[in-house]
Design a protein around this motif. Structure first.
Motif, PDB file in Angstrom:
ATOM      1  N   ALA A  17      -2.869   1.158 -42.834  1.00  0.00           N
ATOM      2  CA  ALA A  17      -4.264   1.351 -42.408  1.00  0.00           C
ATOM      3  C   ALA A  17      -4.362   1.944 -41.007  1.00  0.00           C
ATOM      4  O   ALA A  17      -5.264   2.716 -40.717  1.00  0.00           O
ATOM      5  N   ILE A  40     -14.280   0.996 -37.847  1.00  0.00           N
ATOM      6  CA  ILE A  40     -14.167   1.349 -39.270  1.00  0.00           C
ATOM      7  C   ILE A  40     -12.844   0.840 -39.855  1.00  0.00           C
ATOM      8  O   ILE A  40     -12.751   0.565 -41.050  1.00  0.00           O
ATOM      9  N   LEU A  43     -13.039  -2.496 -41.768  1.00  0.00           N
ATOM     10  CA  LEU A  43     -13.481  -2.388 -43.163  1.00  0.00           C
ATOM     11  C   LEU A  43     -12.333  -1.868 -44.036  1.00  0.00           C
ATOM     12  O   LEU A  43     -12.105  -2.345 -45.149  1.00  0.00           O
ATOM     13  N   ASP A  44     -11.616  -0.909 -43.506  1.00  0.00           N
ATOM     14  CA  ASP A  44     -10.467  -0.349 -44.231  1.00  0.00           C
ATOM     15  C   ASP A  44      -9.431  -1.448 -44.500  1.00  0.00           C
ATOM     16  O   ASP A  44      -8.899  -1.569 -45.606  1.00  0.00           O
ATOM     17  N   PHE A  47     -10.604  -3.690 -47.303  1.00  0.00           N
ATOM     18  CA  PHE A  47     -10.422  -3.053 -48.620  1.00  0.00           C
ATOM     19  C   PHE A  47      -8.957  -3.110 -49.052  1.00  0.00           C
ATOM     20  O   PHE A  47      -8.634  -3.390 -50.195  1.00  0.00           O
ATOM     21  N   ARG A  48      -8.075  -2.808 -48.115  1.00  0.00           N
ATOM     22  CA  ARG A  48      -6.648  -2.764 -48.459  1.00  0.00           C
ATOM     23  C   ARG A  48      -6.104  -4.160 -48.776  1.00  0.00           C
ATOM     24  O   ARG A  48      -5.277  -4.320 -49.658  1.00  0.00           O
TER      25      ARG A  48
ATOM     26  N   ALA B  71     -15.960   8.614 -42.028  1.00  0.00           N
ATOM     27  CA  ALA B  71     -15.649   7.642 -40.989  1.00  0.00           C
ATOM     28  C   ALA B  71     -14.180   7.651 -40.617  1.00  0.00           C
ATOM     29  O   ALA B  71     -13.810   7.293 -39.494  1.00  0.00           O
ATOM     30  N   LYS B  72     -13.333   8.022 -41.567  1.00  0.00           N
ATOM     31  CA  LYS B  72     -11.900   7.933 -41.276  1.00  0.00           C
ATOM     32  C   LYS B  72     -11.132   8.866 -42.202  1.00  0.00           C
ATOM     33  O   LYS B  72     -11.410   8.911 -43.399  1.00  0.00           O
ATOM     34  N   SER B  74      -7.867   8.789 -43.674  1.00  0.00           N
ATOM     35  CA  SER B  74      -6.763   7.839 -43.810  1.00  0.00           C
ATOM     36  C   SER B  74      -5.441   8.579 -43.939  1.00  0.00           C
ATOM     37  O   SER B  74      -4.410   8.107 -43.468  1.00  0.00           O
ATOM     38  N   GLU B  95     -12.151   5.420 -54.970  1.00  0.00           N
ATOM     39  CA  GLU B  95     -11.229   4.308 -55.180  1.00  0.00           C
ATOM     40  C   GLU B  95     -11.979   2.985 -55.048  1.00  0.00           C
ATOM     41  O   GLU B  95     -11.682   2.020 -55.735  1.00  0.00           O
ATOM     42  N   ASN B  96     -12.939   2.960 -54.133  1.00  0.00           N
ATOM     43  CA  ASN B  96     -13.685   1.728 -53.878  1.00  0.00           C
ATOM     44  C   ASN B  96     -15.023   2.107 -53.265  1.00  0.00           C
ATOM     45  O   ASN B  96     -15.081   2.986 -52.408  1.00  0.00           O
ATOM     46  N   THR B  98     -18.645   0.110 -51.820  1.00  0.00           N
ATOM     47  CA  THR B  98     -19.342  -1.151 -51.565  1.00  0.00           C
ATOM     48  C   THR B  98     -20.661  -0.802 -50.875  1.00  0.00           C
ATOM     49  O   THR B  98     -20.904   0.369 -50.562  1.00  0.00           O
ATOM     50  N   ALA B 101     -19.555   1.002 -47.486  1.00  0.00           N
ATOM     51  CA  ALA B 101     -18.615   2.103 -47.315  1.00  0.00           C
ATOM     52  C   ALA B 101     -17.997   2.518 -48.643  1.00  0.00           C
ATOM     53  O   ALA B 101     -18.222   1.873 -49.677  1.00  0.00           O
ATOM     54  N   VAL B 103     -14.174   4.430 -50.244  1.00  0.00           N
ATOM     55  CA  VAL B 103     -12.840   4.985 -50.021  1.00  0.00           C
ATOM     56  C   VAL B 103     -12.573   5.975 -51.145  1.00  0.00           C
ATOM     57  O   VAL B 103     -12.816   5.667 -52.316  1.00  0.00           O
ATOM     58  N   MET B 121     -12.366   7.873 -45.855  1.00  0.00           N
ATOM     59  CA  MET B 121     -13.226   6.704 -45.895  1.00  0.00           C
ATOM     60  C   MET B 121     -14.599   7.121 -45.363  1.00  0.00           C
ATOM     61  O   MET B 121     -14.683   7.824 -44.346  1.00  0.00           O
ATOM     62  N   SER B 123     -18.689   5.935 -44.406  1.00  0.00           N
ATOM     63  CA  SER B 123     -19.533   4.798 -44.053  1.00  0.00           C
ATOM     64  C   SER B 123     -20.953   5.083 -44.532  1.00  0.00           C
ATOM     65  O   SER B 123     -21.439   6.208 -44.425  1.00  0.00           O
TER      66      SER B 123
END
Lengths: 128, 158
Positions: A17, A40, A43-44, A47-48, B71-72, B74, B95-96, B98, B101, B103, B121, B123
Motif C-alpha cells: 500500500a 487516502i 482507506l487503501d 481495503f487491502r 486519489a492515488k 497505486s 475491484e472495490n 464503497t 472510495a 479501487v 484509487m 475518492s
C-alpha cells in the motif's frame, strides 16, 4: 492465527500500500510519521486488509473519524477529557501511553502504529 | 486542446468493467514536445487515460451523483513505448467500491498487446472523512464524459 502470522500479512499489506521496503515495517513504526502514509492511504490500507484477511472493517472502526472535528472533543488543539475517553473507547486496539501525556491532536499519529493494526486484526480474526 | 484522453468506449459493463480506446496521432501537439525527433506517448498521459476510463466507470456506478477524484496511483508500470499510429486500449475493472472510495485495476494494451498496468484509487470527495465541503455542482462529470458512455447505457436500458 498467531500474532506473528498476522504481523507478517499486515507488513506485506503495508509494503504494497505504501510502496515500502520490507525492513521499514516494524511493530512500533507509525503509519504517518515513519511510513509516510497520507489520508487516502488509510482507506487503501483498510481495503487491502479486508482482502488479505477476508474480514469486513466498518468505516471508522480501525481509524476513527469524527473525533478531531467535534468541538466537544478538541479544545485548543488538544483532545479534551471527553474526547480522550471517546477515542479510547473507539480504539481499544491502540496503546495510549505516550499520547495521553500530551494529547495534542498533531500527535494523534502516534496511535496509528503497525502494532495497532495487528491488535485490531487479531480481534477480528480471532475474536479476542 | 481538450483534456480528454480517450476517444471512445468499446465495452462498458456498468459497475464492473470498461474498455476505452485512444488512437495516437501526430496531429496532437504534445507529441511534438515529447519529443520532436522521436515522438512517444507520455506515460503520464496514459495514466490519465486510464484514470478517465476507470473514473467514468466508477462515476457511472453511482449514477454520476458522486464527485469522483483520482486519489492515488497505486501502481503504474509501462514496459514498452507507444508511438503515433498506435491504438491504446485501457481495460479497467472495479475491484472495490464503497460509499467513500473505489479501487480499480487496469491494463494498458498497444495494438492488442499488453504493455502496462495502472491500478488506481478514487475518492468520492463529498464523503471525505475530514468533512470538507465542496460545491453542489458536479464539476467532475461534465457532458463530454457522460456522452462517451451514453450509447452503452441506452443500449442497456432498451
Amino acid at each position: 492465527m498467531t500474532e506473528t502470522e498476522i504481523f507478517e500479512i499486515v507488513a506485506e499489506t503495508l509494503v504494497e500500500a505504501l510502496a515500502l521496503d520490507d525492513d521499514e515495517v516494524t511493530a512500533t513504526a507509525t503509519l504517518t510519521g515513519d511510513l509516510g502514509a497520507e489520508s487516502i492511504d488509510f482507506l487503501d490500507i483498510v481495503f487491502r486488509l479486508e482482502k488479505s484477511f477476508d474480514i469486513k472493517i466498518p468505516r471508522g472502526e480501525l481509524f476513527p473519524d469524527n473525533i478531531v472535528n467535534n468541538p466537544d472533543f478538541v479544545k485548543d488543539g488538544s483532545l479534551t477529557e471527553k474526547g480522550m475517553a471517546k477515542l479510547k473507547a473507539r480504539m481499544p486496539h491502540a496503546d495510549f501511553t505516550d499520547f495521553e501525556k500530551n494529547p495534542d491532536i498533531n500527535n494523534m499519529g502516534e496511535l496509528f502504529t503497525v502494532q495497532t493494526i495487528v491488535n485490531y486484526v487479531m480481534t477480528k480474526v480471532n475474536g479476542q | 486542446m481538450r483534456w480528454i484522453w480517450i476517444d471512445r468506449f468499446v465495452e462498458f459493463e456498468p459497475g464492473r468493467r470498461a474498455v476505452a480506446v485512444k488512437n495516437v496521432s501526430l496531429a496532437e501537439d504534445h507529441l511534438h514536445d515529447h519529443w520532436d525527433a522521436f515522438p512517444i506517448m507520455p506515460c503520464s498521459l496514459m495514466v490519465e487515460g486510464m484514470a478517465q476510463t476507470a473514473g467514468i466507470l466508477v462515476g457511472q456506478a453511482r449514477d454520476f451523483k458522486e464527485k469522483v477524484i483520482l486519489a492515488k496511483i497505486s501502481r503504474a508500470q509501462f514496459d514498452d513505448i507507444v508511438t503515433p499510429g498506435d491504438q491504446i486500449e485501457y481495460h479497467a475493472e472495479i475491484e472495490n467500491i464503497t460509499p467513500d472510495a473505489a479501487v480499480t485495476k487496469g491494463t494498458v494494451m498497444r495494438n492488442g498487446e499488453q504493455i502496462g498496468t495502472v491500478n488506481l484509487m478514487f475518492s468520492h470527495i463529498d464523503q471525505n472523512l475530514a468533512g470538507q465541503q465542496f460545491p453542489d455542482e458536479n464539476f467532475v462529470f461534465t457532458g463530454q464524459f457522460e456522452r462517451l458512455v451514453a450509447p452503452f447505457l441506452e443500449a442497456g436500458d432498451g
